[in-house]
Design an enzyme around this catalytic site. Sequence first.
Site, PDB file in Angstrom:
ATOM      1  N   LYS A  54       0.842  -1.204   0.000  1.00 30.85           N
ATOM      2  CA  LYS A  54       0.000   0.000   0.000  1.00 30.85           C
ATOM      3  C   LYS A  54       0.877   1.256   0.000  1.00 30.85           C
ATOM      4  O   LYS A  54       0.633   2.201  -0.757  1.00 30.85           O
ATOM      5  CB  LYS A  54      -0.923   0.002   1.228  1.00 30.85           C
ATOM      6  N   GLN A  98      -4.266  -1.455   9.463  1.00 30.78           N
ATOM      7  CA  GLN A  98      -4.129  -2.817   8.937  1.00 30.78           C
ATOM      8  C   GLN A  98      -4.704  -3.828   9.937  1.00 30.78           C
ATOM      9  O   GLN A  98      -4.361  -3.808  11.115  1.00 30.78           O
ATOM     10  CB  GLN A  98      -2.640  -3.114   8.665  1.00 30.78           C
ATOM     11  N   ASP A 121     -11.154   2.877   3.443  1.00 34.73           N
ATOM     12  CA  ASP A 121     -11.542   1.471   3.273  1.00 34.73           C
ATOM     13  C   ASP A 121     -13.064   1.343   3.151  1.00 34.73           C
ATOM     14  O   ASP A 121     -13.572   0.292   2.742  1.00 34.73           O
ATOM     15  CB  ASP A 121     -11.082   0.633   4.484  1.00 34.73           C
TER      16      ASP A 121
END
Length: 298
Positions: A54, A98, A121
Site C-alpha cells: 500500500k 491494517q 476502506d
Amino acid sequence: MTAEIISGTEIRKEILAEIKQEVEEMKAKYGRGPGLVTILVGSSPASISYVTLKVKTALSVGFHEIQDDQPEDISEADLLALIDKYNNDPTIDGILVQLPLPKHIDDKKVLDAIHPDKDVDAFHPVNVGRLMIGGDAVRFLPCTPAGIQEMIVRSGTETSGAEVVVVGRSNIVGKPIAMMMAQKGIGANATVTIVHTRTKDLAGHCKRADILIVAAGVPDLVKPEWIKPGATVIDVGVNRVGMNEKTGKAILKGDVDFEKAKEIAGKITPVPGGVGPMTIAMLMKNTLTSAKKTLGAA
Ligand code: NAD
C-alpha cells in the site's frame, strides 16, 4: 469461442496512471497532493507485506504517505488517540488501520473511531449507510466491490437491465457489490440476485446470470455448465490450493473453474491477476477522492 480476459493487472496500471496525473494537477493547483496514513500494529509478516504494498503504491502515485508502525503491545486507548490525531490532521485525507489487530484491541472500536470522511476502506457504518442510500450520498465505495464494478465498466459490459447474480453475502464483498449493482448510475441499474449457502438451486440462479460475480472462497465452486454462454464472469475467490515447490509460493485458484469456464463465458477475470490487483488501486482512488472533496475540487 474463448472468452475475453479482463485483466486486473492491466486495468490497475491504467487507474494508477490516471491518479498520478490528477495528483500532479492537484499539487500544481492547491499546493498539496492527497495524504494517506497506514497504521500497522505489531509485526505479522502478512500484514507487513500488505502495508508495504500500500505504501509503495501510494508513493508511486505521488501521495504524501506516512507509515506509522506501532508496537504489538500498544494500548487500545493509545491507538484511539493516534487515530484522533490523524482525524484532526488537515494534511491527511485517508486513514488505514491494517487488520487483524492484536487480541487486546477491539477491531470494531478502532475502525469506528476513524472519521467517516477519512475512512478510505469504507468500512465505517456511516459509509455503509451512504452506500445503501446511493447517488450523491456516497463518499467512498469499499475497495474490492469498487474494483469489481470498475472492471465490469471498463470491459464494456452492459449492466443496465442485466441479470446480475452474486454468489456470497459477506459484508466486504457480496452484500456491497449487490447493492452497488442495483443502484441507479453508471455500471449499475441491474436486476440483482444474491445467492449463498442456504440457496436451494445455486446452479439454476447462476445459469440466468448475464453477469456472474462469485465471492464464496470455495475453489471451483462454479461449474462451467452453470455459466450462461457469453456471460461476464467476475471471480473474486482467492483460494490457496497448494504450494509451488520450485518458487515456494502458494498456488492460487478462484471460485470458478477458469480453464473450462473461459470456453463458455464472453468475458472472464483470471485468478491471480483479476480482481486481486484492483483493490489497492481503488484504495488510492478513494484517497484521491477524499483529498478532492476536502480541497473543494470535487
Ligand atoms: P466470506 O467467507 O466472508 O463469505 C463467503 C460467502 O460465500 C458467504 O456469504 C457464504 O454464504 C457464501 N458461500 C460459501 N460457500 C458457498 C457455497 N458452497 N454455496 C453458496 N454460497 C457459498 O468471504 P469473503 O470475505 O466475501 O471472500 C470471498 C472470497 O473472495 C475469498 O476467497 C476471499 O479470499 C476473496 N476475496 C478477494 C479479495 C480480493 O481479491 N481483493 C478481497 C476480498 C475477498
